[in-house]
Design a protein around this motif. Structure first.
Motif, PDB file in Angstrom:
ATOM      1  N   ASP A 114       5.813  14.688   6.685  1.00 19.23           N
ATOM      2  CA  ASP A 114       4.526  14.173   6.678  1.00 19.23           C
ATOM      3  C   ASP A 114       4.290  13.065   5.733  1.00 19.23           C
ATOM      4  O   ASP A 114       3.546  12.270   6.131  1.00 19.23           O
ATOM      5  N   SER A 115       4.961  12.858   4.601  1.00 17.62           N
ATOM      6  CA  SER A 115       4.735  11.930   3.591  1.00 17.62           C
ATOM      7  C   SER A 115       5.344  10.554   4.528  1.00 17.62           C
ATOM      8  O   SER A 115       4.754   9.419   4.201  1.00 17.62           O
ATOM      9  N   GLN A 116       6.331  10.677   5.049  1.00 22.31           N
ATOM     10  CA  GLN A 116       6.809   9.466   5.727  1.00 22.31           C
ATOM     11  C   GLN A 116       6.088   8.886   6.913  1.00 22.31           C
ATOM     12  O   GLN A 116       5.740   7.726   7.120  1.00 22.31           O
ATOM     13  N   ILE A 117       5.333   9.832   7.711  1.00 27.18           N
ATOM     14  CA  ILE A 117       4.317   9.599   8.615  1.00 27.18           C
ATOM     15  C   ILE A 117       3.110   9.041   7.875  1.00 27.18           C
ATOM     16  O   ILE A 117       2.737   7.879   8.412  1.00 27.18           O
ATOM     17  N   ASP A 118       2.823   9.350   6.964  1.00 23.22           N
ATOM     18  CA  ASP A 118       1.575   8.720   6.100  1.00 23.22           C
ATOM     19  C   ASP A 118       1.974   7.441   5.512  1.00 23.22           C
ATOM     20  O   ASP A 118       1.098   6.555   5.757  1.00 23.22           O
ATOM     21  N   ASP A 119       3.156   7.264   4.936  1.00 22.11           N
ATOM     22  CA  ASP A 119       3.631   5.936   4.553  1.00 22.11           C
ATOM     23  C   ASP A 119       3.549   4.912   5.809  1.00 22.11           C
ATOM     24  O   ASP A 119       3.188   3.876   5.580  1.00 22.11           O
ATOM     25  N   ARG A 120       4.010   5.243   7.099  1.00 13.77           N
ATOM     26  CA  ARG A 120       4.240   4.369   8.199  1.00 13.77           C
ATOM     27  C   ARG A 120       2.684   4.109   8.690  1.00 13.77           C
ATOM     28  O   ARG A 120       2.373   2.792   8.831  1.00 13.77           O
ATOM     29  N   PHE A 121       2.054   5.001   8.659  1.00 17.10           N
ATOM     30  CA  PHE A 121       0.392   4.846   9.030  1.00 17.10           C
ATOM     31  C   PHE A 121      -0.263   4.040   8.207  1.00 17.10           C
ATOM     32  O   PHE A 121      -0.903   3.098   8.804  1.00 17.10           O
ATOM     33  N   ASN A 122      -0.232   4.149   6.791  1.00  9.07           N
ATOM     34  CA  ASN A 122      -0.507   3.309   5.757  1.00  9.07           C
ATOM     35  C   ASN A 122      -0.178   2.029   5.960  1.00  9.07           C
ATOM     36  O   ASN A 122      -1.093   0.955   5.631  1.00  9.07           O
ATOM     37  N   SER A 123       1.171   1.811   6.007  1.00  8.28           N
ATOM     38  CA  SER A 123       1.779   0.558   6.016  1.00  8.28           C
ATOM     39  C   SER A 123       1.299  -0.423   7.377  1.00  8.28           C
ATOM     40  O   SER A 123       1.136  -1.430   7.357  1.00  8.28           O
ATOM     41  N   HIS A 124       1.057   0.367   8.478  1.00  5.66           N
ATOM     42  CA  HIS A 124       0.725  -0.482   9.717  1.00  5.66           C
ATOM     43  C   HIS A 124      -1.026  -0.624   9.629  1.00  5.66           C
ATOM     44  O   HIS A 124      -1.063  -1.814  10.209  1.00  5.66           O
ATOM     45  N   ASN A 125      -1.695   0.170   9.003  1.00  4.19           N
ATOM     46  CA  ASN A 125      -3.101  -0.246   8.862  1.00  4.19           C
ATOM     47  C   ASN A 125      -3.464  -1.361   7.958  1.00  4.19           C
ATOM     48  O   ASN A 125      -4.518  -2.042   8.017  1.00  4.19           O
ATOM     49  N   SER A 126      -2.707  -1.585   7.099  1.00  2.77           N
ATOM     50  CA  SER A 126      -3.016  -2.481   5.803  1.00  2.77           C
ATOM     51  C   SER A 126      -2.415  -3.915   6.183  1.00  2.77           C
ATOM     52  O   SER A 126      -2.700  -4.759   5.455  1.00  2.77           O
ATOM     53  N   GLY A 127      -1.391  -3.772   7.105  1.00  4.99           N
ATOM     54  CA  GLY A 127      -0.826  -5.135   7.412  1.00  4.99           C
ATOM     55  C   GLY A 127      -1.149  -5.866   8.591  1.00  4.99           C
ATOM     56  O   GLY A 127      -2.098  -6.114   9.177  1.00  4.99           O
TER      57      GLY A 127
END
Length: 131
Positions: free
Chosen positions: A118-131
């Motif tokens: 879950d934390s890896q999915i959140d990290d990927r989702f957050n990094s994808h949306n911020s960039g």
């Protein structure tokens, strides 16, 4: 008041009666039938102990349960049923604790894996949306 055919001394009284039925002064012998119920042989829980020993084996409880199961089986072969029952009961208790600890460890492991995913999915989702 006497029922037909019974002399007055053999008619039971109503209420409390402190004597014995039968002839006065005679001894009364009570015989109880003896029934021998075959007891089932004590269980040694060897299969459960092998399973507890092979899978997980927390705090070496599976090994201890296996040792007590083997002792129970040896006592049963010798004919000491009380000793076999005692060792079998100890093996059962150790197997219960080993199973409980194994299930708790499995639940903990699944929870940790799910939280990391879950934390890896959140990290990927957050990094994808911020960039």
């Amino acid at each position: 008041m006497n029922p037909a055919g019974f002399p007055p001394e053999t008619v039971p009284l109503q209420g409390t009666y402190e004597g014995f039925h039968g002839q006065p002064g005679g001894s009364t012998v009570v015989q109880y039938p003896t029934v021998s119920v075959p007891h089932e042989p004590p269980r040694d829980h060897i299969i459960w102990s092998l399973w507890s020993f092979y899978y997980w084996n927390p705090f070496c409880l599976g090994l201890a349960a296996l040792i007590f199961s083997i002792r129970a089986r040896d006592r049963k072969v010798v004919g000491d049923m009380e000793g076999a029952r005692h060792h079998g009961s100890t093996a059962r208790s150790l197997n219960i604790w080993a199973t409980v600890f194994s299930i708790m460890a499995l639940i903990f492991l699944i929870t940790v894996v799910l939280l990391r995913m879950d934390s890896q999915i959140d990290d990927r989702f957050n990094s994808h949306n911020s960039g």
